[in-house]
Scaffold this motif. Structure first.
Motif, PDB file in Angstrom:
ATOM      1  N   ILE A  29      44.292 -53.455  38.637  1.00  0.00           N
ATOM      2  CA  ILE A  29      43.083 -53.198  39.418  1.00  0.00           C
ATOM      3  C   ILE A  29      42.406 -54.507  39.811  1.00  0.00           C
ATOM      4  O   ILE A  29      42.189 -55.383  38.973  1.00  0.00           O
ATOM      5  N   GLY A  30      42.048 -54.607  41.079  1.00  0.00           N
ATOM      6  CA  GLY A  30      41.235 -55.714  41.568  1.00  0.00           C
ATOM      7  C   GLY A  30      39.869 -55.201  41.976  1.00  0.00           C
ATOM      8  O   GLY A  30      39.747 -54.098  42.520  1.00  0.00           O
ATOM      9  N   VAL A  31      38.822 -55.978  41.699  1.00  0.00           N
ATOM     10  CA  VAL A  31      37.464 -55.648  42.113  1.00  0.00           C
ATOM     11  C   VAL A  31      36.973 -56.794  42.982  1.00  0.00           C
ATOM     12  O   VAL A  31      36.990 -57.954  42.551  1.00  0.00           O
ATOM     13  N   VAL A  32      36.554 -56.496  44.201  1.00  0.00           N
ATOM     14  CA  VAL A  32      36.202 -57.533  45.170  1.00  0.00           C
ATOM     15  C   VAL A  32      34.715 -57.490  45.483  1.00  0.00           C
ATOM     16  O   VAL A  32      34.168 -56.432  45.822  1.00  0.00           O
ATOM     17  N   LYS A  42      31.023 -53.185  37.820  1.00  0.00           N
ATOM     18  CA  LYS A  42      32.130 -52.302  38.215  1.00  0.00           C
ATOM     19  C   LYS A  42      33.411 -52.726  37.501  1.00  0.00           C
ATOM     20  O   LYS A  42      34.189 -51.882  37.033  1.00  0.00           O
ATOM     21  N   ALA A  43      33.651 -54.029  37.402  1.00  0.00           N
ATOM     22  CA  ALA A  43      34.844 -54.522  36.715  1.00  0.00           C
ATOM     23  C   ALA A  43      34.807 -54.160  35.235  1.00  0.00           C
ATOM     24  O   ALA A  43      35.826 -53.751  34.657  1.00  0.00           O
ATOM     25  N   LEU A  44      33.655 -54.285  34.603  1.00  0.00           N
ATOM     26  CA  LEU A  44      33.533 -53.948  33.190  1.00  0.00           C
ATOM     27  C   LEU A  44      33.738 -52.448  32.964  1.00  0.00           C
ATOM     28  O   LEU A  44      34.347 -52.033  31.974  1.00  0.00           O
ATOM     29  N   VAL A  94      42.495 -55.871  34.738  1.00  0.00           N
ATOM     30  CA  VAL A  94      41.413 -55.849  35.716  1.00  0.00           C
ATOM     31  C   VAL A  94      41.048 -57.283  36.070  1.00  0.00           C
ATOM     32  O   VAL A  94      40.804 -58.108  35.187  1.00  0.00           O
ATOM     33  N   THR A  95      41.018 -57.566  37.387  1.00  0.00           N
ATOM     34  CA  THR A  95      40.660 -58.902  37.866  1.00  0.00           C
ATOM     35  C   THR A  95      39.511 -58.802  38.848  1.00  0.00           C
ATOM     36  O   THR A  95      39.547 -57.995  39.782  1.00  0.00           O
ATOM     37  N   LEU A  96      38.486 -59.607  38.627  1.00  0.00           N
ATOM     38  CA  LEU A  96      37.357 -59.665  39.547  1.00  0.00           C
ATOM     39  C   LEU A  96      37.595 -60.789  40.536  1.00  0.00           C
ATOM     40  O   LEU A  96      37.724 -61.948  40.154  1.00  0.00           O
ATOM     41  N   LEU A  97      37.667 -60.456  41.812  1.00  0.00           N
ATOM     42  CA  LEU A  97      37.841 -61.429  42.890  1.00  0.00           C
ATOM     43  C   LEU A  97      36.460 -61.720  43.460  1.00  0.00           C
ATOM     44  O   LEU A  97      35.925 -60.964  44.270  1.00  0.00           O
ATOM     45  N   ALA A  98      35.850 -62.799  42.976  1.00  0.00           N
ATOM     46  CA  ALA A  98      34.456 -63.097  43.296  1.00  0.00           C
ATOM     47  C   ALA A  98      34.349 -63.783  44.652  1.00  0.00           C
ATOM     48  O   ALA A  98      34.845 -64.890  44.843  1.00  0.00           O
ATOM     49  N   THR A  99      33.682 -63.099  45.592  1.00  0.00           N
ATOM     50  CA  THR A  99      33.504 -63.671  46.929  1.00  0.00           C
ATOM     51  C   THR A  99      32.270 -64.553  47.017  1.00  0.00           C
ATOM     52  O   THR A  99      32.037 -65.184  48.037  1.00  0.00           O
ATOM     53  N   VAL A 123      42.489 -51.562  44.657  1.00  0.00           N
ATOM     54  CA  VAL A 123      41.372 -52.504  44.791  1.00  0.00           C
ATOM     55  C   VAL A 123      40.086 -51.713  45.002  1.00  0.00           C
ATOM     56  O   VAL A 123      40.039 -50.777  45.817  1.00  0.00           O
ATOM     57  N   TYR A 124      39.059 -52.093  44.249  1.00  0.00           N
ATOM     58  CA  TYR A 124      37.723 -51.506  44.395  1.00  0.00           C
ATOM     59  C   TYR A 124      36.778 -52.542  45.006  1.00  0.00           C
ATOM     60  O   TYR A 124      36.499 -53.560  44.372  1.00  0.00           O
ATOM     61  N   PRO A 125      36.279 -52.325  46.203  1.00  0.00           N
ATOM     62  CA  PRO A 125      35.255 -53.221  46.744  1.00  0.00           C
ATOM     63  C   PRO A 125      33.920 -52.989  46.045  1.00  0.00           C
ATOM     64  O   PRO A 125      33.598 -51.862  45.656  1.00  0.00           O
TER      65      PRO A 125
END
Length: 299
Positions: A147-150, A159-161, A170-175, A224-226
């Motif tokens: 799972i990716g969280v963007v 949301k990632a937690l 689970v990976t948080l893709l921090a924009t 992926v979850y935005p």
């Protein structure tokens, strides 16, 4: 309907608006639903937490089923956008299709518009369950997946937690950078990976989603979850001076009444808990309050 006062105008034809219309029609009230055709619920490929549907149902099927109920109740529905709402001595004046309509009360069920990640094929990815916006709705079906969280770190962290309770990957893709509201140590301790990716691009790849970073690296995810926020469609209410939060959600009381007399808010336009069940509850409460506030109807 021009010149004929309606008991209630419902703005929005998603689950919240349709449920309010069903209740009011069964109360034998004059009600009309005006819908611009952009229901967020219509994008749901399959919901598994609507009671009574063991194998789930799609958002479009839910709307079709509710619409069939309204057809049986002979409720008026108009495919249009309400462009303006003004106070009137007997309620409100609403404008759609360039014409003015008088209504005693108004229910705003216009919802939100999600901010999408940089993903050219986002709509097809949503339909295939690769891009998902509501972990409360469907994290159960995402269990054990990559799972990716963007999104900005402070917005995406919770949301990632939450998703970490369903998957160890689970990976948080921090924009955006940490603004001191989020302790990255909490994410690390929970086993959430963090990648700072302000110039991220997403694409479909090998049955999943590939994240492409500016430095040439890539990462593969099953889902992926935005978490990039949304626009709240509350303009009609805020233009009348209705109280609202900083992000635009309407403030309502326990009967779904806004600070403007006769104006109600239900569903996603008043809460960030975007759930069909919540929308149904709001709709029932608002419809009962409206019915009781109108002159008594005698058979």
């Amino acid at each position: 309907m021009t010149g004929a006062a309606l008991d209630c105008l419902i703005v929005g034809g998603g689950p919240a608006g349709l449920m309010a219309a069903i209740y009011l029609a069964r109360f034998r009230r004059g009600v009309c639903v005006v819908d611009a055709g952009a229901s967020r619920a219509a994008l749901i490929p399959r919901s598994h937490n609507v009671p009574g549907f063991v194998h789930g149902l799609s958002g479009t099927e839910l709307i079709e089923r509710m619409s069939a109920q309204l057809n049986e109740l002979a409720v008026g529905r108009v495919a249009a956008e309400v462009t303006a709402l003004r106070r009137h001595e007997h309620g409100f004046e609403a404008i759609w299709n360039g014409r003015t309509h008088h209504v005693a009360s108004v229910v705003l069920a216009c919802g939100i518009v999600d901010t999408h990640p940089p993903f050219a094929e986002w709509r097809a990815a949503v339909a295939d369950g690769l891009l998902r916006y509501c972990p409360v709705c469907d994290a159960f079906e995402a269990a054990g997946r990559r799972i990716g969280v963007v999104g900005p770190l402070d917005r995406a962290a919770s949301k990632a937690l939450f998703l970490r309770g369903y998957s160890s990957d689970v990976t948080l893709l921090a924009t955006g950078a940490d603004d001191a509201k989020v302790a990255t140590s909490e994410l690390s301790e929970a086993g959430v990976g963090i990648v700072f990716a302000p110039e991220l691009r997403l694409a479909r790849r090998d049955g999943g989603v590939e994240a492409d970073f500016a430095d040439g690296r890539t990462a593969q995810f099953d889902i992926v979850y935005p978490a990039m926020g949304a626009e709240v469609r509350s303009r009609l209410a805020t233009a009348l001076g209705a109280d609202h939060t900083a992000d635009g959600h309407l403030k309502v009381d326990g009967h779904q009444r806004t600070s403007v007399d006769g104006l109600y808010g239900i569903g996603d336009v008043v809460t960030d808990l975007h759930q069909i069940s919540v929308a149904f509850g709001h709709a029932a409460i608002a419809a009962c309050t409206i019915h009781n506030s109108l002159p008594r109807r005698l058979a």
